[in-house]
Design a protein around this motif. Structure first.
Motif, PDB file in Angstrom:
ATOM      1  N   ILE A 108      -4.240  -8.578  10.675  1.00 60.47           N
ATOM      2  CA  ILE A 108      -4.442  -7.147  11.125  1.00 60.47           C
ATOM      3  C   ILE A 108      -3.094  -6.225  11.214  1.00 60.47           C
ATOM      4  O   ILE A 108      -3.236  -5.011  10.871  1.00 60.47           O
ATOM      5  N   SER A 109      -2.106  -6.861  11.211  1.00 59.92           N
ATOM      6  CA  SER A 109      -0.648  -6.062  11.264  1.00 59.92           C
ATOM      7  C   SER A 109      -0.356  -5.724   9.862  1.00 59.92           C
ATOM      8  O   SER A 109       0.545  -4.660   9.722  1.00 59.92           O
ATOM      9  N   LYS A 110      -1.174  -6.312   8.978  1.00 65.06           N
ATOM     10  CA  LYS A 110      -0.619  -5.554   7.398  1.00 65.06           C
ATOM     11  C   LYS A 110      -1.424  -4.438   7.104  1.00 65.06           C
ATOM     12  O   LYS A 110      -1.086  -3.794   6.264  1.00 65.06           O
ATOM     13  N   TYR A 111      -2.610  -4.216   7.867  1.00 67.62           N
ATOM     14  CA  TYR A 111      -3.377  -3.083   7.447  1.00 67.62           C
ATOM     15  C   TYR A 111      -3.587  -1.999   8.257  1.00 67.62           C
ATOM     16  O   TYR A 111      -3.904  -0.968   7.968  1.00 67.62           O
ATOM     17  N   GLU A 156      -2.895  -5.315  -2.723  1.00 71.18           N
ATOM     18  CA  GLU A 156      -1.427  -5.385  -2.446  1.00 71.18           C
ATOM     19  C   GLU A 156      -0.880  -4.591  -3.791  1.00 71.18           C
ATOM     20  O   GLU A 156      -1.405  -4.560  -4.952  1.00 71.18           O
ATOM     21  N   LEU A 157       0.052  -3.597  -3.396  1.00 73.70           N
ATOM     22  CA  LEU A 157       0.579  -2.559  -4.481  1.00 73.70           C
ATOM     23  C   LEU A 157       1.045  -3.304  -5.981  1.00 73.70           C
ATOM     24  O   LEU A 157       0.674  -2.822  -6.958  1.00 73.70           O
ATOM     25  N   GLU A 158       1.571  -4.465  -5.752  1.00 75.05           N
ATOM     26  CA  GLU A 158       2.124  -5.260  -7.231  1.00 75.05           C
ATOM     27  C   GLU A 158       1.053  -6.332  -7.626  1.00 75.05           C
ATOM     28  O   GLU A 158       1.771  -7.168  -8.323  1.00 75.05           O
ATOM     29  N   TRP A 159      -0.093  -6.351  -7.213  1.00 75.60           N
ATOM     30  CA  TRP A 159      -0.977  -7.585  -7.426  1.00 75.60           C
ATOM     31  C   TRP A 159      -1.249  -7.786  -9.041  1.00 75.60           C
ATOM     32  O   TRP A 159      -0.968  -8.929  -9.521  1.00 75.60           O
ATOM     33  N   GLN A 165      -1.282 -12.571 -18.293  1.00 71.87           N
ATOM     34  CA  GLN A 165      -2.531 -12.324 -19.123  1.00 71.87           C
ATOM     35  C   GLN A 165      -3.706 -11.571 -18.439  1.00 71.87           C
ATOM     36  O   GLN A 165      -4.586 -11.800 -18.534  1.00 71.87           O
ATOM     37  N   LEU A 166      -3.204 -10.259 -18.436  1.00 69.54           N
ATOM     38  CA  LEU A 166      -4.159  -9.217 -17.986  1.00 69.54           C
ATOM     39  C   LEU A 166      -5.095  -8.888 -19.035  1.00 69.54           C
ATOM     40  O   LEU A 166      -4.808  -9.079 -20.330  1.00 69.54           O
ATOM     41  N   THR A 167      -6.374  -8.574 -18.614  1.00 68.72           N
ATOM     42  CA  THR A 167      -7.294  -8.248 -19.555  1.00 68.72           C
ATOM     43  C   THR A 167      -7.148  -6.587 -19.840  1.00 68.72           C
ATOM     44  O   THR A 167      -6.054  -6.001 -19.399  1.00 68.72           O
ATOM     45  N   GLN A 168      -7.706  -5.727 -20.825  1.00 66.97           N
ATOM     46  CA  GLN A 168      -7.476  -4.632 -21.202  1.00 66.97           C
ATOM     47  C   GLN A 168      -7.685  -3.654 -19.844  1.00 66.97           C
ATOM     48  O   GLN A 168      -6.889  -2.924 -19.424  1.00 66.97           O
ATOM     49  N   GLN A 169      -8.790  -4.232 -18.930  1.00 64.45           N
ATOM     50  CA  GLN A 169      -9.081  -3.240 -17.795  1.00 64.45           C
ATOM     51  C   GLN A 169      -8.036  -3.493 -16.535  1.00 64.45           C
ATOM     52  O   GLN A 169      -7.750  -2.379 -16.166  1.00 64.45           O
ATOM     53  N   GLU A 170      -7.634  -4.749 -16.786  1.00 67.32           N
ATOM     54  CA  GLU A 170      -6.609  -4.964 -15.613  1.00 67.32           C
ATOM     55  C   GLU A 170      -5.165  -4.213 -15.957  1.00 67.32           C
ATOM     56  O   GLU A 170      -4.572  -3.724 -15.051  1.00 67.32           O
ATOM     57  N   GLU A 171      -4.993  -4.036 -17.419  1.00 62.76           N
ATOM     58  CA  GLU A 171      -3.833  -3.357 -17.550  1.00 62.76           C
ATOM     59  C   GLU A 171      -3.774  -2.100 -17.483  1.00 62.76           C
ATOM     60  O   GLU A 171      -3.241  -1.384 -16.905  1.00 62.76           O
ATOM     61  N   THR A 172      -5.154  -1.281 -17.395  1.00 62.43           N
ATOM     62  CA  THR A 172      -5.310   0.134 -17.070  1.00 62.43           C
ATOM     63  C   THR A 172      -5.301   0.164 -15.754  1.00 62.43           C
ATOM     64  O   THR A 172      -4.494   1.336 -15.166  1.00 62.43           O
ATOM     65  N   ILE A 173      -5.626  -0.682 -14.832  1.00 56.98           N
ATOM     66  CA  ILE A 173      -5.391  -0.664 -13.180  1.00 56.98           C
ATOM     67  C   ILE A 173      -4.106  -0.552 -12.972  1.00 56.98           C
ATOM     68  O   ILE A 173      -3.734   0.013 -12.312  1.00 56.98           O
ATOM     69  N   ARG A 174      -3.346  -1.785 -13.608  1.00 62.98           N
ATOM     70  CA  ARG A 174      -1.997  -1.849 -13.413  1.00 62.98           C
ATOM     71  C   ARG A 174      -1.122  -0.408 -13.633  1.00 62.98           C
ATOM     72  O   ARG A 174      -0.335   0.031 -12.930  1.00 62.98           O
ATOM     73  N   ASP A 175      -1.630   0.019 -14.712  1.00 67.30           N
ATOM     74  CA  ASP A 175      -0.925   1.428 -15.229  1.00 67.30           C
ATOM     75  C   ASP A 175      -1.405   2.493 -14.180  1.00 67.30           C
ATOM     76  O   ASP A 175      -0.506   3.333 -14.139  1.00 67.30           O
ATOM     77  N   ASN A 176      -2.574   2.735 -13.648  1.00 61.85           N
ATOM     78  CA  ASN A 176      -2.954   3.695 -12.861  1.00 61.85           C
ATOM     79  C   ASN A 176      -2.283   3.524 -11.521  1.00 61.85           C
ATOM     80  O   ASN A 176      -1.704   4.481 -11.085  1.00 61.85           O
ATOM     81  N   ARG A 177      -2.002   2.319 -10.934  1.00 56.42           N
ATOM     82  CA  ARG A 177      -1.284   2.304  -9.937  1.00 56.42           C
ATOM     83  C   ARG A 177       0.130   2.524 -10.238  1.00 56.42           C
ATOM     84  O   ARG A 177       0.831   2.917  -9.207  1.00 56.42           O
ATOM     85  N   ARG A 178       0.902   2.196 -11.286  1.00 50.87           N
ATOM     86  CA  ARG A 178       2.222   2.499 -11.529  1.00 50.87           C
ATOM     87  C   ARG A 178       2.380   3.996 -11.475  1.00 50.87           C
ATOM     88  O   ARG A 178       3.330   4.864 -11.095  1.00 50.87           O
ATOM     89  N   LEU A 179       1.437   4.840 -12.036  1.00 50.80           N
ATOM     90  CA  LEU A 179       1.351   6.163 -12.232  1.00 50.80           C
ATOM     91  C   LEU A 179       1.385   6.951 -10.781  1.00 50.80           C
ATOM     92  O   LEU A 179       2.385   7.457 -10.451  1.00 50.80           O
ATOM     93  N   SER A 193       3.590  -2.091   0.318  1.00 51.48           N
ATOM     94  CA  SER A 193       3.239  -3.476  -0.381  1.00 51.48           C
ATOM     95  C   SER A 193       1.984  -3.967  -0.275  1.00 51.48           C
ATOM     96  O   SER A 193       1.576  -4.444  -1.159  1.00 51.48           O
ATOM     97  N   GLU A 194       1.567  -3.550   0.846  1.00 54.18           N
ATOM     98  CA  GLU A 194       0.107  -4.235   1.280  1.00 54.18           C
ATOM     99  C   GLU A 194      -1.017  -3.481   0.757  1.00 54.18           C
ATOM    100  O   GLU A 194      -2.198  -3.801   0.679  1.00 54.18           O
ATOM    101  N   GLU A 195      -0.845  -2.023   0.575  1.00 54.87           N
ATOM    102  CA  GLU A 195      -1.858  -1.066   0.384  1.00 54.87           C
ATOM    103  C   GLU A 195      -1.095  -0.214  -0.708  1.00 54.87           C
ATOM    104  O   GLU A 195      -0.677   0.641  -0.686  1.00 54.87           O
TER     105      GLU A 195
END
Length: 221
Positions: A108-111, A156-159, A165-179, A193-195
């Motif tokens: 609970i302390s994480k969130y 998690e922010l950096e999940w 070996q990310l899928t194309q969709q996962e690469e998109t998710i990663r890039d959206n979080r990066r942006l 880091s948790e959210e």
């Protein structure tokens, strides 16, 4: 007067001069979606609020987005009543999983911070310096891999940064979080880091991470 006392006095002066502002109609590049109001949580309002200084940083972040994108604010300043309702809901969910009391407290302390009315030792959202948000294009919210308030490891922010070996969709998710992280951190916020959706400016969490003095303590509406 000691340096610490002087620092506290300066922070308190800033705190008193920096009121809460409504985020509705503050920028054409910022939309408001008061998530907890739509969930009918106690103490929530059909708007989102942040400190004036935090709003200025938020506008700068929005202006750094590529054309056609906007920030969507899900939550800002949070009342004690809303914080308590969230805390109790998450605790009940964890208790239903038959976890030990120690594990429940760890998770609970994480969130979610412990609810408090003490404005000198506030939870992050009670300061008006914490904001939950995402990004939207002209059609919908961008895919960030999880929903808002998803309390799993994938939030998690950096999940997706750590996954191989990310899928194309996962690469998109990663890039959206990066942006989102890029525009918020360049504007002066710190990430969580948790959210992936949570950013801070001016409060104790921000001060600890940056080495600056605390600008905002708790504030009531």
């Amino acid at each position: 007067m000691s340096d610490e006392t002087h620092s506290d006095s300066a922070a308190n002066a800033t705190d008193q001069q920096d009121p809460l502002l409504s985020l509705s109609n503050i920028s054409p590049r910022i939309d408001v979606y008061p998530y907890y109001y739509r969930m009918n949580l106690p103490g929530s309002e059909n708007d989102c609020f942040l400190r004036k200084g935090t709003v200025e940083k938020l506008i700068k972040a929005a202006e750094k987005l590529p054309n056609g994108l906007k920030l969507v604010i899900l939550d800002g300043w949070r009342s004690y009543e809303t914080q308590l309702a969230l805390y109790q809901a998450i605790k009940a969910d964890l208790e239903a999983k038959n976890l030990t009391p120690e594990k429940i407290q760890e998770e609970i302390s994480k969130y979610v911070a412990i609810p408090t009315r003490d404005l000198t030792k506030p939870s992050p959202h009670l300061t008006g310096g914490a904001v939950d948000l995402t990004i939207a294009d002209e059609k919908s919210w961008l895919d960030m891999g999880t929903d808002f308030d998803d309390f799993t490891e994938k939030a998690e922010l950096e999940w997706y940064e750590k996954k191989h070996q990310l899928t194309q969709q996962e690469e998109t998710i990663r890039d959206n979080r990066r942006l989102l992280r890029k525009v918020m951190e360049e504007a002066g916020f710190i990430s969580n880091s948790e959210e992936w959706w949570h950013y801070d400016y001016g409060n104790r969490r921000w001060a600890n991470a940056t080495g600056n003095s605390i600008l905002y303590f708790g504030i009531s509406k």
